[in-house]
Design a protein around this motif. Sequence first.
Motif, PDB file in Angstrom:
ATOM      1  N   ALA A 120      -2.680   9.596  -5.204  1.00 18.46           N
ATOM      2  CA  ALA A 120      -3.217   8.406  -5.875  1.00 18.46           C
ATOM      3  C   ALA A 120      -4.606   8.680  -6.443  1.00 18.46           C
ATOM      4  N   ARG A 121      -5.433   9.416  -5.705  1.00 17.35           N
ATOM      5  CA  ARG A 121      -6.790   9.733  -6.198  1.00 17.35           C
ATOM      6  C   ARG A 121      -6.726  10.615  -7.443  1.00 17.35           C
ATOM      7  N   TYR A 122      -5.832  11.615  -7.447  1.00 17.77           N
ATOM      8  CA  TYR A 122      -5.716  12.480  -8.631  1.00 17.77           C
ATOM      9  C   TYR A 122      -5.219  11.672  -9.831  1.00 17.77           C
ATOM     10  N   LEU A 123      -4.221  10.837  -9.603  1.00 13.42           N
ATOM     11  CA  LEU A 123      -3.693  10.039 -10.718  1.00 13.42           C
ATOM     12  C   LEU A 123      -4.738   9.050 -11.223  1.00 13.42           C
ATOM     13  N   ASP A 124      -5.563   8.527 -10.298  1.00 13.74           N
ATOM     14  CA  ASP A 124      -6.632   7.614 -10.720  1.00 13.74           C
ATOM     15  C   ASP A 124      -7.670   8.362 -11.556  1.00 13.74           C
ATOM     16  N   TRP A 125      -8.044   9.563 -11.118  1.00 17.97           N
ATOM     17  CA  TRP A 125      -8.949  10.390 -11.897  1.00 17.97           C
ATOM     18  C   TRP A 125      -8.686  11.845 -11.593  1.00 17.97           C
ATOM     19  N   PRO A 126      -8.306  12.602 -12.577  1.00 19.23           N
ATOM     20  CA  PRO A 126      -8.507  12.409 -14.003  1.00 19.23           C
ATOM     21  C   PRO A 126      -7.387  11.673 -14.745  1.00 19.23           C
ATOM     22  N   GLY A 127      -6.295  11.314 -14.056  1.00 18.95           N
ATOM     23  CA  GLY A 127      -5.157  10.708 -14.745  1.00 18.95           C
ATOM     24  C   GLY A 127      -5.394   9.341 -15.349  1.00 18.95           C
ATOM     25  N   ASP A 128      -6.408   8.614 -14.870  1.00 17.90           N
ATOM     26  CA  ASP A 128      -6.714   7.268 -15.348  1.00 17.90           C
ATOM     27  C   ASP A 128      -5.465   6.386 -15.286  1.00 17.90           C
ATOM     28  N   PHE A 129      -4.822   6.414 -14.115  1.00 18.48           N
ATOM     29  CA  PHE A 129      -3.554   5.712 -13.868  1.00 18.48           C
ATOM     30  C   PHE A 129      -3.673   5.049 -12.510  1.00 18.48           C
ATOM     31  N   ASP A 130      -3.591   3.718 -12.488  1.00 13.10           N
ATOM     32  CA  ASP A 130      -3.776   2.958 -11.256  1.00 13.10           C
ATOM     33  C   ASP A 130      -2.652   1.943 -11.117  1.00 13.10           C
ATOM     34  N   LEU A 131      -1.885   2.061 -10.043  1.00 11.99           N
ATOM     35  CA  LEU A 131      -0.753   1.152  -9.824  1.00 11.99           C
ATOM     36  C   LEU A 131      -1.190  -0.285  -9.544  1.00 11.99           C
ATOM     37  N   ASP A 132      -2.452  -0.507  -9.283  1.00 13.38           N
ATOM     38  CA  ASP A 132      -2.943  -1.867  -9.028  1.00 13.38           C
ATOM     39  C   ASP A 132      -3.443  -2.561 -10.295  1.00 13.38           C
ATOM     40  N   ARG A 133      -3.196  -1.972 -11.462  1.00  6.48           N
ATOM     41  CA  ARG A 133      -3.684  -2.557 -12.724  1.00  6.48           C
ATOM     42  C   ARG A 133      -2.538  -2.800 -13.706  1.00  6.48           C
ATOM     43  N   GLY A 134      -1.483  -3.441 -13.285  1.00  5.86           N
ATOM     44  CA  GLY A 134      -0.321  -3.617 -14.142  1.00  5.86           C
ATOM     45  C   GLY A 134      -0.334  -4.833 -15.050  1.00  5.86           C
ATOM     46  N   ASP A 135      -1.396  -5.644 -14.997  1.00  4.50           N
ATOM     47  CA  ASP A 135      -1.474  -6.837 -15.847  1.00  4.50           C
ATOM     48  C   ASP A 135      -2.181  -6.478 -17.152  1.00  4.50           C
ATOM     49  N   HIS A 136      -1.508  -6.686 -18.260  1.00  2.00           N
ATOM     50  CA  HIS A 136      -2.060  -6.282 -19.551  1.00  2.00           C
ATOM     51  C   HIS A 136      -3.176  -7.203 -20.054  1.00  2.00           C
ATOM     52  N   GLY A 137      -3.205  -8.430 -19.633  1.00  2.00           N
ATOM     53  CA  GLY A 137      -4.296  -9.324 -20.023  1.00  2.00           C
ATOM     54  C   GLY A 137      -4.021 -10.142 -21.268  1.00  2.00           C
ATOM     55  N   GLU A 138      -2.995  -9.782 -22.031  1.00  2.00           N
ATOM     56  CA  GLU A 138      -2.594 -10.608 -23.172  1.00  2.00           C
ATOM     57  C   GLU A 138      -1.080 -10.573 -23.262  1.00  2.00           C
ATOM     58  N   GLU A 139      -0.546 -11.619 -23.852  1.00  2.00           N
ATOM     59  CA  GLU A 139       0.910 -11.746 -23.913  1.00  2.00           C
ATOM     60  C   GLU A 139       1.477 -10.830 -24.992  1.00  2.00           C
ATOM     61  N   VAL A 140       2.410  -9.969 -24.576  1.00  2.00           N
ATOM     62  CA  VAL A 140       3.065  -9.026 -25.482  1.00  2.00           C
ATOM     63  C   VAL A 140       4.559  -8.998 -25.185  1.00  2.00           C
ATOM     64  N   HIS A 141       5.306  -8.504 -26.161  1.00  2.00           N
ATOM     65  CA  HIS A 141       6.745  -8.317 -25.969  1.00  2.00           C
ATOM     66  C   HIS A 141       7.211  -7.169 -26.855  1.00  2.00           C
ATOM     67  N   LEU A 142       8.402  -6.671 -26.564  1.00  2.00           N
ATOM     68  CA  LEU A 142       8.995  -5.653 -27.422  1.00  2.00           C
ATOM     69  C   LEU A 142       9.727  -6.336 -28.565  1.00  2.00           C
ATOM     70  N   ALA A 143       9.599  -5.804 -29.770  1.00  2.00           N
ATOM     71  CA  ALA A 143      10.267  -6.382 -30.936  1.00  2.00           C
ATOM     72  C   ALA A 143      11.774  -6.439 -30.738  1.00  2.00           C
ATOM     73  N   SER A 144      12.319  -5.499 -29.971  1.00  2.00           N
ATOM     74  CA  SER A 144      13.765  -5.461 -29.720  1.00  2.00           C
ATOM     75  C   SER A 144      14.230  -6.576 -28.800  1.00  2.00           C
ATOM     76  N   GLY A 145      13.300  -7.200 -28.087  1.00  2.00           N
ATOM     77  CA  GLY A 145      13.655  -8.227 -27.119  1.00  2.00           C
ATOM     78  C   GLY A 145      13.955  -7.673 -25.730  1.00  2.00           C
ATOM     79  N   ALA A 146      13.888  -6.356 -25.566  1.00  2.25           N
ATOM     80  CA  ALA A 146      14.139  -5.737 -24.258  1.00  2.25           C
ATOM     81  C   ALA A 146      13.063  -6.159 -23.261  1.00  2.25           C
ATOM     82  N   VAL A 147      13.403  -6.096 -21.998  1.00  2.00           N
ATOM     83  CA  VAL A 147      12.484  -6.438 -20.918  1.00  2.00           C
ATOM     84  C   VAL A 147      11.285  -5.498 -20.940  1.00  2.00           C
TER      85      VAL A 147
END
Length: 174
Positions: free
Chosen positions: A15-42
Amino acid sequence: MTSLIAAVREQDEVARYLDWPGDFDLDRGDHGEEVHLASGAVLEGFAGDGAGGTFFFCGEGGEERPVLYADSEGGAALVAIGLPELLRLLLVVPWWRDCQMFSVEESRRSAAEYLEDMPDLDARRDRAATALGLVLPPEGDVLARLREVALEIGKDFVLVFTPGGEPYEPLFAG
């Protein structure tokens, strides 16, 4: 079999390696704005980065689903087909956003900067890959696959800002 998400959560060094340098955190999954795929897929946000970007699973299923990355500036791209491929990308080329030409030369320039601050970067990466049971392909192969996914397969994965109905810009030029 344990999911890769569970494996990352259970192993601090990974988890530490993925957090840095990977800049990937499983606790940050909320995008902050409403988005969707044009295809309508989940679309399911499951991780994020320090700058407000989000990693989304696309479609139905589990960790084998395509992964789309959206930054906080209105750019998006499909970056992997499944979580194992995403994790290989983050382990081998954690600075993938800096590789706009998908070249090993770009990657090596970025790697040199990271290695100045983290001389044990390769050893940490290898331990994380082993802990996750992932075999790491060569850097050039990872970048070629990112190019294929982002520019070819990814054409069918258009992220749309829902309130304005406007598509995000591609993260990579074709």
